[in-house]
Write an enzyme that holds these catalytic residues in place. Structure first.
Site, PDB file in Angstrom:
ATOM      1  N   SER A   8       0.852  -1.192   0.000  1.00 36.28           N
ATOM      2  CA  SER A   8       0.000   0.000   0.000  1.00 36.28           C
ATOM      3  C   SER A   8       0.885   1.237   0.000  1.00 36.28           C
ATOM      4  O   SER A   8       1.659   1.458   0.936  1.00 36.28           O
ATOM      5  CB  SER A   8      -0.896   0.000   1.240  1.00 36.28           C
ATOM      6  OG  SER A   8      -1.393   1.310   1.436  1.00 36.28           O
ATOM      7  N   HIS A  33      -1.253  -1.296  -4.263  1.00 38.11           N
ATOM      8  CA  HIS A  33      -2.529  -0.938  -3.635  1.00 38.11           C
ATOM      9  C   HIS A  33      -2.573   0.574  -3.409  1.00 38.11           C
ATOM     10  O   HIS A  33      -1.670   1.151  -2.803  1.00 38.11           O
ATOM     11  CB  HIS A  33      -2.640  -1.685  -2.302  1.00 38.11           C
ATOM     12  CG  HIS A  33      -3.936  -1.505  -1.581  1.00 38.11           C
ATOM     13  ND1 HIS A  33      -5.083  -2.177  -1.921  1.00 38.11           N
ATOM     14  CD2 HIS A  33      -4.265  -0.721  -0.521  1.00 38.11           C
ATOM     15  CE1 HIS A  33      -6.067  -1.837  -1.095  1.00 38.11           C
ATOM     16  NE2 HIS A  33      -5.589  -0.941  -0.231  1.00 38.11           N
ATOM     17  N   ASP A  35      -4.740   3.664  -1.884  1.00 38.93           N
ATOM     18  CA  ASP A  35      -5.808   4.005  -0.937  1.00 38.93           C
ATOM     19  C   ASP A  35      -6.353   5.396  -1.224  1.00 38.93           C
ATOM     20  O   ASP A  35      -5.662   6.400  -1.059  1.00 38.93           O
ATOM     21  CB  ASP A  35      -5.266   3.939   0.498  1.00 38.93           C
ATOM     22  CG  ASP A  35      -5.074   2.508   0.955  1.00 38.93           C
ATOM     23  OD1 ASP A  35      -6.030   1.717   0.834  1.00 38.93           O
ATOM     24  OD2 ASP A  35      -3.965   2.175   1.415  1.00 38.93           O
ATOM     25  N   MET A  37      -9.061   8.195  -0.271  1.00 40.21           N
ATOM     26  CA  MET A  37      -9.910   8.590   0.877  1.00 40.21           C
ATOM     27  C   MET A  37     -10.454   9.999   0.661  1.00 40.21           C
ATOM     28  O   MET A  37      -9.746  10.867   0.130  1.00 40.21           O
ATOM     29  CB  MET A  37      -9.083   8.570   2.158  1.00 40.21           C
ATOM     30  CG  MET A  37      -8.369   7.252   2.413  1.00 40.21           C
ATOM     31  SD  MET A  37      -7.575   7.230   4.020  1.00 40.21           S
ATOM     32  CE  MET A  37      -6.649   5.695   3.914  1.00 40.21           C
ATOM     33  N   HIS A  66      -8.460   1.140  -3.898  1.00 41.04           N
ATOM     34  CA  HIS A  66      -9.373   0.914  -2.781  1.00 41.04           C
ATOM     35  C   HIS A  66     -10.059   2.239  -2.484  1.00 41.04           C
ATOM     36  O   HIS A  66      -9.451   3.140  -1.916  1.00 41.04           O
ATOM     37  CB  HIS A  66      -8.531   0.412  -1.585  1.00 41.04           C
ATOM     38  CG  HIS A  66      -9.294   0.205  -0.327  1.00 41.04           C
ATOM     39  ND1 HIS A  66      -8.661  -0.003   0.898  1.00 41.04           N
ATOM     40  CD2 HIS A  66     -10.629   0.167  -0.070  1.00 41.04           C
ATOM     41  CE1 HIS A  66      -9.579  -0.160   1.838  1.00 41.04           C
ATOM     42  NE2 HIS A  66     -10.773  -0.049   1.287  1.00 41.04           N
ATOM     43  N   MET A  68     -12.204   4.463  -0.536  1.00 36.25           N
ATOM     44  CA  MET A  68     -12.850   4.707   0.756  1.00 36.25           C
ATOM     45  C   MET A  68     -13.546   6.059   0.646  1.00 36.25           C
ATOM     46  O   MET A  68     -13.151   7.045   1.274  1.00 36.25           O
ATOM     47  CB  MET A  68     -11.794   4.685   1.874  1.00 36.25           C
ATOM     48  CG  MET A  68     -11.278   3.272   2.137  1.00 36.25           C
ATOM     49  SD  MET A  68      -9.686   3.246   2.982  1.00 36.25           S
ATOM     50  CE  MET A  68      -8.590   3.401   1.586  1.00 36.25           C
ATOM     51  N   MET A 137     -11.446  -5.945   5.528  1.00 37.59           N
ATOM     52  CA  MET A 137     -10.669  -4.998   6.339  1.00 37.59           C
ATOM     53  C   MET A 137     -10.421  -5.576   7.725  1.00 37.59           C
ATOM     54  O   MET A 137     -11.367  -5.971   8.413  1.00 37.59           O
ATOM     55  CB  MET A 137     -11.421  -3.667   6.488  1.00 37.59           C
ATOM     56  CG  MET A 137     -11.633  -2.880   5.210  1.00 37.59           C
ATOM     57  SD  MET A 137     -10.121  -2.454   4.326  1.00 37.59           S
ATOM     58  CE  MET A 137      -9.198  -1.534   5.557  1.00 37.59           C
ATOM     59  N   ASP A 176      -6.707  -6.492   4.313  1.00 41.09           N
ATOM     60  CA  ASP A 176      -6.078  -5.169   4.393  1.00 41.09           C
ATOM     61  C   ASP A 176      -6.132  -4.638   5.819  1.00 41.09           C
ATOM     62  O   ASP A 176      -7.214  -4.495   6.390  1.00 41.09           O
ATOM     63  CB  ASP A 176      -6.855  -4.227   3.447  1.00 41.09           C
ATOM     64  CG  ASP A 176      -6.213  -2.870   3.275  1.00 41.09           C
ATOM     65  OD1 ASP A 176      -5.103  -2.653   3.787  1.00 41.09           O
ATOM     66  OD2 ASP A 176      -6.830  -2.022   2.593  1.00 41.09           O
TER      67      ASP A 176
HETATM   68  C1  DX5 Z   1      -6.328   1.553   5.631  1.00 39.81           C
HETATM   69  C2  DX5 Z   1      -5.888   1.230   4.232  1.00 39.81           C
HETATM   70  C3  DX5 Z   1      -4.792   0.255   4.164  1.00 39.81           C
HETATM   71  C4  DX5 Z   1      -3.518   0.697   4.816  1.00 39.81           C
HETATM   72  C5  DX5 Z   1      -2.853  -0.529   5.374  1.00 39.81           C
HETATM   73  O1  DX5 Z   1      -7.439   2.353   5.542  1.00 39.81           O
HETATM   74  O2  DX5 Z   1      -6.966   0.709   3.491  1.00 39.81           O
HETATM   75  O3  DX5 Z   1      -4.550  -0.172   2.824  1.00 39.81           O
HETATM   76  O4  DX5 Z   1      -2.633   1.360   3.950  1.00 39.81           O
HETATM   77  O5  DX5 Z   1      -1.762  -0.131   6.120  1.00 39.81           O
HETATM   78  P1  DX5 Z   1      -1.034  -1.117   7.145  1.00 39.81           P
HETATM   79  O6  DX5 Z   1      -0.576  -2.299   6.358  1.00 39.81           O
HETATM   80  O7  DX5 Z   1       0.093  -0.280   7.655  1.00 39.81           O
HETATM   81  O8  DX5 Z   1      -2.049  -1.478   8.194  1.00 39.81           O
HETATM   82 ZN    ZN Z   2      -6.470  -0.173   1.516  1.00 43.72          ZN
END
Ligand code: DX5
Ligand code: ZN
Length: 224
Positions: A8, A33, A35, A37, A66, A68, A137, A176
């Site tokens: 990620s 990956h 993220d 947000m 991903h 969010m 998650m 994740d």
């Molecule tokens: C959290 C993200 C993850 C995050 C995971 O909201 O969706 O993808 O980057 O990070 P680690 O592996 O550090 O928990």
């Molecule tokens: Zn993620």
């Protein structure tokens, strides 16, 4: 098929993102990956399609986005144009989940459904034939480096069974949140085919060793 590792980039150095993505690719990453947000669905803001487009130019690996975000439908075409290969939306954020998944696929991308730790797997029942990927998650989404929530592990096995019972053996489960050398083997044994890892990859000086360690902890668990 062995386990796939998807670093990620949330934990990467954003000032050197191209180099960070290449570092993961040459270190043995299978997917990248991303993220996304929006400050509404989760209490954090990150990046969007322009950054996906920039990363698309520096790697051949699948870009696993991903989302969010609330109302993800508004941005699906932008992610497709930017070069996303997988788009995962949260069941909790989609009023018309089946329509959203169909739209992702019609844009030529793989469609994923993410479930927060407290969201039951029942949400998948009526879209089981519409999804390519389930993202389980194991932290509440929003931040990297959080503590793994072990109570979610049985849900991974239940989802694997649901998929297999429905004849969806090709549909993959990604996990994740809080994945490291200790938790990787546990979620892989429960049915995870893709491990997403931020801190345990980019928090290490040697990314290739970090990725190898995650893969190893899955094979030692499987043979135990
Ligand atoms: C959290 C993200 C993850 C995050 C995971 O909201 O969706 O993808 O980057 O990070 P680690 O592996 O550090 O928990
Ligand atoms: Zn993620």
């Amino acid at each position: 098929m062995g386990v796939l590792i998807a670093p990620s980039i949330l934990s990467a150095d954003f000032a050197n993102l191209g180099a960070e993505v290449r570092r993961a690719e040459s270190g043995g990453a299978d997917w990248i990956h991303v993220d996304v947000m929006d400050g509404h669905f989760v209490p954090n803001l990150t990046i969007g399609p322009p950054v996906v487009k920039a990363i698309r130019g520096v790697t051949e690996l699948p870009l696993d986005c991903h989302l969010m975000i609330t109302e993800p439908d508004r941005y699906l075409a932008d992610f497709a144009k930017a070069g996303a290969s997988h788009v995962t939306v949260h069941a909790e954020a989609c009023i018309h989940l089946q329509r959203t998944l169909a739209q992702i696929k019609s844009l030529g991308m793989k469609a994923g459904v993410a479930l927060n730790p407290a969201t039951p797997e029942d949400h998948l029942a009526y879209v089981i034939n519409d999804l390519d990927l389930v993202l389980v998650m194991t932290v509440n989404p929003g931040f990297g480096g959080q503590k793994f929530i072990a109570e979610v592990v049985p849900k991974i096995a239940r989802i694997r069974k649901m998929l297999d019972d429905a004849g969806r053996n090709g549909a993959i489960i990604a996990v994740d949140g809080g994945i490291d050398a200790t938790t990787a083997g546990i979620v892989h044994a429960a049915g995870a085919g893709v491990l997403i890892a931020g801190k345990s990859v980019y928090g290490e000086a040697d990314v290739s060793k970090a990725i190898a360690r995650l893969k190893e902890s899955c094979s030692s668990k499987a043979s135990a």
